[in-house]
Design an enzyme around this catalytic site. Structure first.
Site, short mmCIF file in Angstrom:
data_model
loop_
_atom_site.label_atom_id
_atom_site.label_comp_id
_atom_site.label_asym_id
_atom_site.label_seq_id
_atom_site.Cartn_x
_atom_site.Cartn_y
_atom_site.Cartn_z
N ASP A 1 0.82 -1.23 0.00
CA ASP A 1 0.00 0.00 0.00
C ASP A 1 0.85 1.27 0.00
OD1 ASP A 1 -2.24 -1.55 0.02
OD2 ASP A 1 -2.68 -1.28 2.14
N ASP B 1 -6.67 -6.01 10.69
CA ASP B 1 -6.21 -4.91 9.83
C ASP B 1 -6.10 -3.60 10.60
OD1 ASP B 1 -6.17 -6.43 7.41
OD2 ASP B 1 -8.34 -6.28 7.34
#
Length: 588
Positions: free
Chosen positions: A293, A526
Site C-alpha cells: 500500500d 487490519d
C-alpha cells in the site's frame, strides 16, 4: 552510514527435506529417526517459545499398520493443551494418542506425519515410544537438522547468483510457528495450521524480535533458522516500514516520520540485508514482499485528485517512497538468495484505465513503478515480480458475470449507475494481474516477471455465496445478485465482515502467476475498531469502525468492518472463526 551495494554469491551444502504437493504449498517434518525393529518415530519440535512448544509426530511402519496407538511419557510438568488429527488422553506424564480413522493406515516402509500438538513445559524428547505395544526408539536429535558447515565461495562473477524462474516451484514453504500455533488453538484451525503465511517486519524492533503479540520473540534470523530446521526451501517476509507509511489510511501508520529516509535505509533495510545475506541461508529462497500500500497512493491519493490526502501529498513531494523502495529492492536484490515482489494494490484500486489522467490508475501506476529503475542502483533484474491483493479481499474472478457484459442495453462497465463497477475495467484479480504484468513489462521490467496474488481472505463462501447469475435485466440488481465479493465497495479494506479464506497457497495456478499465497496471516487484524493507545505507531482509521459511513475514497459507502477488533497485526479469534466458516473452497 549507508552501506555499499552488495554483490555476493554464497554457497552452502546442506540436507534439504520437503516436497511440493500438486495442489499447493506444504511443509514436511524434519529428521526421521532410525529405530528398533517394528516401528520408527520422529518427534519433531517445530517451534518453541517461553513455556510452550509445537511438535509433530511421524510414524514409519516396518510392516503395514491398520490402526495405531502411540504412547510415551513426558518430562515432569509437561502437558498437552491442544492436538489435531488424533484422539488423545494424558494421565500424569503419560500420553496416549490414537488414529482418527482417515489416518489409520501406514504402509510398509511408509512414513506418515500422523498428528501434531501444542504443549506447555519441557520440549525435551521423551525417552521411549511405543506403537501398538511395540517399543520404538526416539530420534537422536530431533530438533536440529543435519547440516554441514557453511562456506563462502568467491566467484569471478559477484552478481546476484543463479535464481530460479519461480521460487515456489518444487519448494517446501516455511510455516510460521507463531501463526500456526494461534491457528491450531482455534476450533477447527488445525485444518489449516500447516499453511505458509507471510512474516511481517513492520518495525525496526521486529528485525530482532520484540516480544509483541504480532511477532513474539522471533526476529528475522530466528525465522530463517526455523526454516532451516523445518527443511523449508522458501520463506516469505513483508518489508513494511517506509517513512510516512500508509499515507491514505491510519490503522497501519508506521514508526518512521515522513522525512526519516536515512533511518529507513541504515537502521531498517541494511540490517535486514546483512541477516538475509548470511552464508547459512544461501540455499533458502527468501521472498520479500516490498512495501504494501505505498506507491499507488502517489497516483490515486494526491493533488489534484478529489481523493487526495495531506499525508500522501507530502510523500509525493519529498520522494521518499520512491527513494526507500528503490533502495530496498536494490540492496535486497543484490543477494543471490532473495526474490523481490513489489506490491501493486488490487483491481478495485488500480483497475481504472482511462485516457484522462484524472481517472487513469492502471497505466499511471505501472509507469510509476517503471520510473524506479535506475534509482539507487536498482535494475529490472532486482525485481522478480509483483504481488496484488496483499491483505485485501478482492476475488480471483467473478464466475457468473463479465465486467463488459451487456445488461440493460449497455456494457456493465460503461454504465455509471452500477456503482460496484464504476467504470472499472476488471472485476477480479486474475485478469487484473495478468494485464498489469504486461503493462509493467512495457514499462521496463523483464519479460519473465511473475505475479503473486494474496488469497488469504478472498474466498467469500458461506450462505450468501451465489450459485449462478442473476436473472434480472436491471444491471444494478444483476451485478449485486451475481457477484461473489460481498463488500459494500471495492475500496473497503479493513476487517471485512463476511469474508472467508480463499484458495490455499498454490504454485503456478495460471499463466504468468507464480503462486497464490497467504501473505496476510488469517486471523490477524487490519486495524482496531476504535482507538487503542499503543506504542507500535498504529493509529485509528475510521474505515475500521463498523459504524462509519464512508468517504470519497470508498464511494461514501459503509465501512463493512467487523466490530471489537484489536490493533493491526494482533489476533482475533472471532475473525479467524468467520474466515474458516466462510472459506471457499471450503475447509475439510
Amino acid at each position: 552510514m549507508q552501506l555499499s551495494r552488495r554483490r555476493r554469491r554464497l554457497a552452502l551444502t546442506s540436507v534439504a527435506v520437503g516436497a511440493l504437493a500438486a495442489t499447493g504449498l506444504t511443509f514436511a517434518s524434519a529428521n526421521q529417526a532410525l529405530a528398533e525393529e517394528g516401528c520408527e518415530v520422529d518427534y519433531n519440535v517445530v517451534s518453541s517459545w517461553g513455556g510452550g512448544f509445537q511438535a509433530n509426530v511421524v510414524i514409519t511402519a516396518d510392516e503395514p499398520i491398520n490402526g495405531w496407538e502411540i504412547k510415551w511419557n513426558f518430562p515432569a510438568g509437561t502437558t498437552v493443551s491442544n492436538a489435531w488429527n488424533v484422539g488423545w488422553t494424558q494421565s500424569g506424564t503419560g500420553f496416549t494418542g490414537k488414529d482418527v480413522g482417515w489416518n489409520a493406515s501406514i504402509g510398509s516402509g511408509q512414513s506418515r506425519e500422523v498428528f501434531g500438538f501444542i504443549g506447555s513445559g519441557s520440549s525435551a524428547t521423551p525417552g521411549q515410544f511405543t506403537v501398538n505395544g511395540d517399543v520404538c526408539n526416539g530420534p537422536s536429535n530431533p530438533t536440529t537438522p543435519p547440516t554441514e558447515t557453511p562456506t563462502e565461495t568467491p566467484t569471478e562473477d559477484p552478481g546476484g547468483g543463479d535464481k530460479v524462474d519461480n521460487p515456489y516451484a518444487g519448494a517446501q514453504a516455511y510455516v510460521n510457528p507463531i501463526w500456526s500455533a494461534n491457528a491450531a488453538a482455534e476450533p477447527g484451525g488445525a485444518a489449516i495450521a500447516d499453511q505458509p503465511t507471510g512474516v511481517w517486519i513492520d518495525r525496526r524492533s521486529a528485525i530482532y524480535g520484540n516480544g509483541s503479540p504480532t511477532t513474539g520473540s522471533m526476529g528475522i534470523e530466528d525465522h530463517l533458522d526455523e526454516a532451516l530446521a523445518q527443511g523449508a526451501d522458501v520463506i516469505q517476509f513483508v518489508i513494511y516500514n517506509l517513512p510516512g507509511r500508509d499515507c491514505a489510511a491510519l490503522a497501519s501508520n508506521g514508526e518512521l516520520a515522513a522525512d526519516q529516509i536515512d533511518v529507513y535505509k541504515s537502521e531498517y533495510i541494511d540490517p535486514i540485508v546483512d541477516i538475509m545475506g548470511q552464508a547459512k541461508y544461501a540455499d533458502l529462497r527468501i521472498v520479500n514482499v516490498i512495501e504494501v500500500d505505498s506507491l499507488p497512493n502517489l497516483v490515486t491519493n494526491v493533488t489534484p485528485r478529489a481523493t487526495r490526502t495531506d499525508n500522501c501529498d507530502v510523500m509525493k513531494q519529498n520522494g521518499n517512497y520512491e527513494d526507500g523502495i528503490s533502495y530496498a529492492v536494490s540492496e535486497l536484490g543484490s543477494l543471490s538468495n532473495t526474490y523481490n515482489y513489489l506490491d501493486v494494490g488490487h483491481h478495485g484500486w488500480i483497475g481504472w484505465t482511462n485516457d484522462d489522467p484524472q481517472y487513469d490508475n492502471f497505466h499511471a501506476s505501472a509507469a510509476l513503478y517503471g520510473d524506479l529503475i535506475g534509482m539507487n542502483g536498482m535494475t529490472a533484474d532486482d525485481v522478480h515480480g509483483f504481488i496484488t491483493n496483499t491483505a485485501n479481499f478482492s476475488v480471483l474472478e467473478e464466475p457468473y458475470w463479465e465486467v463488459n457484459q451487456n445488461v440493460g442495453g449497455k456494457p456493465i462497465n460503461q454504465n455509471g449507475d452500477v456503482k460496484w463497477v464504476d467504470w472499472n475495467a476488471y472485476n477480479g484479480e486474475i485478469d487484473f494481474a495478468t494485464a498489469l504484468r504486461e503493462e509493467l513489462i512495457d514499462n521496463g521490467f523483464n519479460s519473465n516477471i511473475g505475479m503473486l496474488i494474496d488469497t488469504s481472505r478472498n474466498g467469500w463462501g458461506g450462505d450468501y455465496r451465489p450459485t449462478g447469475p442473476s436473472t434480472s435485466n436491471d444491471p444494478i440488481t444483476f451485478v449485486d445478485e451475481s457477484r461473489i465479493d460481498q463488500r459494500y465497495n471495492k475500496g473497503n479494506w479493513c476487517n471485512q465482515a463476511g469474508a472467508g479464506l480463499g484458495e490455499r497457497p498454490t504454485v503456478s495456478p495460471e499463466p504468468g502467476i507464480d503462486a497464490y499465497v497467504w501473505i496476510k496471516p488469517p486471523g490477524e487484524s487490519d486495524g482496531s475498531s476504535q482507538f487503542i493507545d499503543n506504542d507500535e505507531g498504529k493509529g485509528f482509521d475510521e474505515m475500521c469502525d463498523p459504524d462509519y459511513q464512508g468517504n470519497i475514497r470508498n464511494g461514501n459507502n459503509p465501512s463493512g468492518s467487523r466490530d471489537n477488533m484489536p490493533l493491526s497485526g494482533h489476533w482475533s479469534s472471532e475473525q479467524f472463526a468467520e474466515l474458516l466458516e466462510n472459506a471457499y473452497p471450503p475447509v475439510n
